[in-house]
Enzyme design. Sequence first.
Site, PDB file in Angstrom:
ATOM      1  CG  ASN A 197     -26.883  -2.387  15.851  1.00  0.00           C
ATOM      2  OD1 ASN A 197     -27.858  -2.989  15.167  1.00  0.00           O
ATOM      3  ND2 ASN A 197     -25.822  -2.524  15.693  1.00  0.00           N
ATOM      4  CE  LYS A 218     -25.255  -5.237  18.345  1.00  0.00           C
ATOM      5  NZ  LYS A 218     -23.892  -5.471  18.906  1.00  0.00           N
ATOM      6  CG  HIS A 270     -21.961  -3.745  13.508  1.00  0.00           C
ATOM      7  ND1 HIS A 270     -21.393  -4.579  14.221  1.00  0.00           N
ATOM      8  CD2 HIS A 270     -22.183  -2.944  14.628  1.00  0.00           C
ATOM      9  CE1 HIS A 270     -21.533  -4.718  15.588  1.00  0.00           C
ATOM     10  NE2 HIS A 270     -22.342  -3.621  15.576  1.00  0.00           N
ATOM     11  CD  GLU A 319     -22.459  -7.566  16.403  1.00  0.00           C
ATOM     12  OE1 GLU A 319     -23.694  -7.390  15.862  1.00  0.00           O
ATOM     13  OE2 GLU A 319     -22.234  -7.269  17.462  1.00  0.00           O
ATOM     14  CD  GLU A 324     -20.388   0.055  17.120  1.00  0.00           C
ATOM     15  OE1 GLU A 324     -21.214   0.316  18.031  1.00  0.00           O
ATOM     16  OE2 GLU A 324     -20.394  -0.773  16.438  1.00  0.00           O
ATOM     17  N   GLY A 339     -20.623  -5.444  23.073  1.00  0.00           N
ATOM     18  CA  GLY A 339     -21.325  -6.643  24.091  1.00  0.00           C
ATOM     19  C   GLY A 339     -20.726  -7.222  24.874  1.00  0.00           C
ATOM     20  CB  SER A 358     -20.100  -1.904  26.774  1.00  0.00           C
ATOM     21  OG  SER A 358     -19.963  -3.139  26.153  1.00  0.00           O
TER      22      SER A 358
HETATM   23  P1  PGA Z   1     -23.510  -2.954  22.493  1.00  0.00           P
HETATM   24  O1  PGA Z   1     -23.284  -3.055  20.732  1.00  0.00           O
HETATM   25  O2  PGA Z   1     -24.091  -1.581  22.729  1.00  0.00           O
HETATM   26  O3  PGA Z   1     -24.468  -4.108  22.874  1.00  0.00           O
HETATM   27  O4  PGA Z   1     -21.908  -3.066  23.089  1.00  0.00           O
HETATM   28  C1  PGA Z   1     -23.068  -1.783  20.163  1.00  0.00           C
HETATM   29  C2  PGA Z   1     -23.056  -2.058  18.776  1.00  0.00           C
HETATM   30  O5  PGA Z   1     -22.649  -3.264  18.255  1.00  0.00           O
HETATM   31  O6  PGA Z   1     -23.426  -1.303  17.728  1.00  0.00           O
END
Ligand code: PGA
Length: 261
Positions: free
Chosen positions: A10, A12, A102, A104, A174, A180, A219
């Site tokens: 992903n 982003k 997601h 976000e 997640e 993140g 992460s």
């Molecule tokens: P990350 O993000 O691996 O940077 O923690 C994962 C995600 O949001 O899909």
Amino acid sequence: MARRPLVMGNWKLNGSKAFTKELVEGLKKELAGVEGCGVAIAPPVMYLAEAEAALNCGCSCGGKLIELGAQNVDVNVQGAFTGDISPEMLKDFGVKYVIIGHSERRTYHRECDGFIAKKFAALKTAGLVPVLCIGESEEENEAGKTEEVCARQIDAVLNSLGAEAFNGAVIAYEPVWAIGTGKSATPAQAQAVHAFIRGHIAKKDKAVAEQVIIQYGGSVNDANAAELFTQPDIDGALVGGASLKAAAFATIVKAAAKAKN
Ligand code: PGA
């Protein structure tokens, strides 16, 4: 039944035309000859054309292994919906997997469970694979509400579309506190929630629950992936930050292929 793992990147809000081309070329090199793991990348929708072109080079490199994904989709098919992107438009660029729900988007765009279930339905209608992200916040985790939150997020789809909707679909667990932050869930922590999610679907349909891919996300990196994949209900990963570097992402893919075959 053996499930084929899926590792998806992903990206982003990262990249450019040049970055997309370079990263795809790097991935093709790193992943040539790797078998036993599904691989997908979800660049920003602006760069799907670059990614599609870079993947379809017609030779026998790792490009064939890598599928295209998108990070979002809208529920409408066509018409007066300024700024929206339809499932058919994504399909036009060779997209197979689409991330929905997601955290976000739930947080910054206030997407609710019901709206996300509509996106799920729109993707199924178009023949695309939903990658449904679910997971609890830190606060919910500390209050012992992890299972309750995951059940609610799954139920929005289960109750409106039925368990069959999860046939061929992907769930990404997640935990929001792990995204993140560099603080991944431990393999045991993640496994417990994955088993809960599978069991929750099994209450409606055992066969559907057995085949559904449940990725872990939050992460995941080249150092912690292998141990996460030793867990029986962790069927791959949704990778953010570490998917922006070809070598790190390839290490994660190879770890999944090795652990699951
Ligand atoms: P990350 O993000 O691996 O940077 O923690 C994962 C995600 O949001 O899909």
